[in-house]
Design a protein around this motif. Structure first.
Motif, short mmCIF file in Angstrom:
data_model
loop_
_atom_site.label_atom_id
_atom_site.label_comp_id
_atom_site.label_asym_id
_atom_site.label_seq_id
_atom_site.Cartn_x
_atom_site.Cartn_y
_atom_site.Cartn_z
N GLY A 115 0.80 -1.22 0.00
CA GLY A 115 0.00 0.00 0.00
C GLY A 115 0.83 1.27 0.00
N HIS A 116 2.15 1.12 0.08
CA HIS A 116 3.06 2.27 0.12
C HIS A 116 2.70 3.22 1.26
N VAL A 117 2.42 2.65 2.44
CA VAL A 117 2.01 3.43 3.60
C VAL A 117 3.20 3.49 4.57
N LYS A 118 3.93 4.60 4.54
CA LYS A 118 5.13 4.75 5.38
C LYS A 118 4.84 4.63 6.87
N PRO A 119 3.73 5.22 7.40
CA PRO A 119 3.47 5.04 8.83
C PRO A 119 3.27 3.57 9.21
N ALA A 120 2.75 2.76 8.30
CA ALA A 120 2.62 1.32 8.57
C ALA A 120 3.98 0.67 8.67
N ALA A 121 4.95 1.16 7.88
CA ALA A 121 6.31 0.62 7.96
C ALA A 121 6.92 0.93 9.32
N GLU A 122 6.70 2.14 9.80
CA GLU A 122 7.22 2.52 11.12
C GLU A 122 6.54 1.72 12.22
N ALA A 123 5.23 1.53 12.11
CA ALA A 123 4.51 0.72 13.08
C ALA A 123 4.95 -0.75 13.02
N HIS A 124 5.25 -1.23 11.82
CA HIS A 124 5.74 -2.59 11.62
C HIS A 124 7.05 -2.79 12.39
N GLU A 125 7.93 -1.81 12.29
CA GLU A 125 9.22 -1.91 12.99
C GLU A 125 9.03 -1.95 14.50
N ILE A 126 8.14 -1.13 15.02
CA ILE A 126 7.86 -1.14 16.46
C ILE A 126 7.22 -2.46 16.87
N ALA A 127 6.26 -2.93 16.07
CA ALA A 127 5.58 -4.18 16.38
C ALA A 127 6.53 -5.37 16.36
N VAL A 128 7.51 -5.35 15.45
CA VAL A 128 8.52 -6.42 15.42
C VAL A 128 9.28 -6.45 16.74
N ASN A 129 9.64 -5.28 17.24
CA ASN A 129 10.36 -5.22 18.51
C ASN A 129 9.51 -5.77 19.66
N VAL A 130 8.24 -5.44 19.67
CA VAL A 130 7.33 -5.97 20.69
C VAL A 130 7.25 -7.50 20.56
N LEU A 131 7.13 -7.99 19.33
CA LEU A 131 7.07 -9.44 19.10
C LEU A 131 8.34 -10.12 19.60
N VAL A 132 9.50 -9.54 19.33
CA VAL A 132 10.75 -10.14 19.79
C VAL A 132 10.79 -10.19 21.32
N ILE A 133 10.34 -9.13 21.97
CA ILE A 133 10.30 -9.12 23.45
C ILE A 133 9.37 -10.22 23.95
N LEU A 134 8.21 -10.38 23.32
CA LEU A 134 7.29 -11.44 23.72
C LEU A 134 7.90 -12.82 23.50
N ILE A 135 8.61 -13.00 22.39
CA ILE A 135 9.25 -14.29 22.11
C ILE A 135 10.33 -14.60 23.14
N VAL A 136 11.11 -13.60 23.51
CA VAL A 136 12.13 -13.80 24.54
C VAL A 136 11.47 -14.19 25.87
N GLY A 137 10.40 -13.50 26.24
CA GLY A 137 9.67 -13.85 27.46
C GLY A 137 9.10 -15.26 27.40
#
Length: 162
Positions: A115-137
């Protein structure tokens, strides 16, 4: 060590396949912002120019949906004997958060990519970090159950573990 019924072979396979694919996507994600910028600048749409990272993200999304359907159909083993109410609640919400993020991360990535939605890319990056934290936990709790509580929880996903 307490004995507990394991997940089905399909559930175990999906669990480890998704884990492997998430790790692969994470390692392949470096530089995706620059690639997305070039994609947007060129006006590229559709699957043209998809990277391995994008294909793996799509596979994760599909496999997570399958995993949810299988879980709804077959259920999960009962909690460990002796686990307290707060532990069961924490496990329930921890798993819900993992499933949510395993869906949200690829959806945000696809929204940004197709969709060429830059804010979604930024949110994707933040969400990846949250996912990694959850995976570590999640991983730390599995190791806690195996080596501290010794309640057989980890053997449900690794049946050959002793």
């Amino acid at each position: 060590m307490a004995t507990r019924s394991p997940y089905s072979g399909l559930q175990i396979t999906l669990h480890w396949l998704i884990a492997f694919l998430i790790a692969a996507a994470w390692f392949l994600g470096d530089g995706m912002g620059r690639i997305l910028d070039k994609r947007i600048e060129a006006g590229t749409t559709g699957i043209e120019g998809n990277t391995l990272h994008v294909w793996i993200g799509g596979a994760v999304f599909l496999l997570v949906l399958i995993r949810i359907a299988v879980r709804l159909r077959t259920g999960a083993p009962a909690p460990a004997a002796g686990s307290t109410g707060w532990q069961e609640t924490a496990a329930l919400w921890g798993h819900r958060a993992l499933y949510l993020m395993m869906i949200l991360v690829p959806v945000l990535g696809a929204t940004a990519w197709y969709g060429h939605v830059k804010p979604a890319a930024e949110a994707h990056e933040i969400a990846v970090n949250v996912l990694v934290i959850l995976i570590v936990g999640h991983t730390l709790m599995a190791l806690y159950h195996q080596y501290v509580a010794r309640d057989g929880t980890l053997r449900r996903m690794i049946p050959f573990l002793r």
